[in-house]
Design a protein around this motif. Structure first.
Motif, short mmCIF file in Angstrom:
data_model
loop_
_atom_site.label_atom_id
_atom_site.label_comp_id
_atom_site.label_asym_id
_atom_site.label_seq_id
_atom_site.Cartn_x
_atom_site.Cartn_y
_atom_site.Cartn_z
N MET A 1 0.83 -1.20 0.00
CA MET A 1 0.00 0.00 0.00
C MET A 1 0.87 1.26 0.00
N PHE A 2 1.97 1.21 0.72
CA PHE A 2 2.85 2.38 0.80
C PHE A 2 3.51 2.68 -0.54
N ALA A 3 3.59 1.70 -1.40
CA ALA A 3 4.16 1.94 -2.73
C ALA A 3 3.31 2.92 -3.53
N THR A 4 2.03 3.02 -3.19
CA THR A 4 1.12 3.93 -3.91
C THR A 4 1.11 5.33 -3.30
N VAL A 5 1.68 5.48 -2.08
CA VAL A 5 1.74 6.79 -1.42
C VAL A 5 3.14 6.99 -0.85
N PRO A 6 4.14 7.11 -1.70
CA PRO A 6 5.54 7.13 -1.25
C PRO A 6 5.91 8.32 -0.36
N ASN A 7 5.12 9.39 -0.38
CA ASN A 7 5.45 10.57 0.41
C ASN A 7 4.84 10.56 1.81
N TRP A 8 4.15 9.49 2.14
CA TRP A 8 3.53 9.37 3.45
C TRP A 8 4.42 8.54 4.37
N GLN A 9 4.35 8.83 5.67
CA GLN A 9 5.12 8.10 6.66
C GLN A 9 4.17 7.37 7.61
#
Length: 219
Positions: free
Chosen positions: A137-145
């Protein structure tokens, strides 16, 4: 960081805004209600059309008075000017009908948005993501932590008004999706934090909403 021009997008009005806009459009001044609901192109066009018809009516009225008093004094010949009144009335009627179409569109959009919110409220609860499901899932929102069961991102803009425009756009999306982030505003910086409290952690809804917030920024 600059945002997409929100004025180019049609904002879904609230039921109150749609109702008030329809009342003003149909019972007061065609086009003015459309402008109240931020339908800029329709509103300006309807208002210009209505004012044009009104000006033509004033011209007819002045000519009518000149002929009326001219008949009394016998100094002004009588002319047929009924076509001027008919032209003005026709233009005003077109503006009114156009405004009616916009009013109907506003009310329908507000009703659909409200229905979607109710459907989201009544929808079955989403399931918390398993640990193995989160990295993809994080691959789709790389700028989120990630911080435990919360994902967050800080957006930076050129000034405070730009930051507030972004927050307003975020609130519209959150209300439509019936999933609301925590928002922290520090002048030109806006931090959004997402988690699904009902599920007790991160769900697909959090990442879906994060992608929609990212899409508000120009590529």
């Amino acid at each position: 960081m600059r945002m997409k021009p929100f004025s180019a997008n049609r904002k879904t009005p609230s039921r109150t805004t749609a109702r008030n806009a329809a009342i003003v459009n149909q019972l007061a001044t065609p086009g003015l209600g459309s402008l109240m609901a931020r339908r800029w192109l329709e509103g300006i066009g309807q208002l210009i059309l209505f004012l044009t018809g009104f000006v033509i009516f004033i011209i007819w009225f002045v000519k009518q008075m000149v002929q009326y008093y001219g008949q009394i004094t016998g100094n002004v010949p009588t002319q047929s000017i009924g076509w001027i009144l008919e032209t003005g009335a026709t233009i005003c009627a077109i503006a009114w009908l156009w405004a009616a179409v916009t009013s109907f569109s506003l009310i329908r959009a507000a009703s659909n948005d409200r229905l979607k919110a109710l459907e989201n409220f009544a929808a079955p609860p989403v399931q918390k993501l398993e640990a193995a499901q989160i990295p993809p899932m994080f691959a789709t929102v790389p700028n989120w932590q990630r911080n435990g069961e919360i994902i967050s991102r800080t957006f930076q803009f050129k000034d405070f008004p730009e930051a507030i425009k972004f927050v307003n756009a975020v609130s519209e999306i959150a209300e439509r999706e019936w999933h609301h982030p925590d928002i922290d505003i520090r002048w030109n910086k806006v931090t959004l934090a997402l988690t699904t409290h009902d599920a007790g952690g991160l769900t697909e809804k959090d990442f879906k909403l994060a992608r929609q917030f990212d899409a508000l920024l120009p590529r």
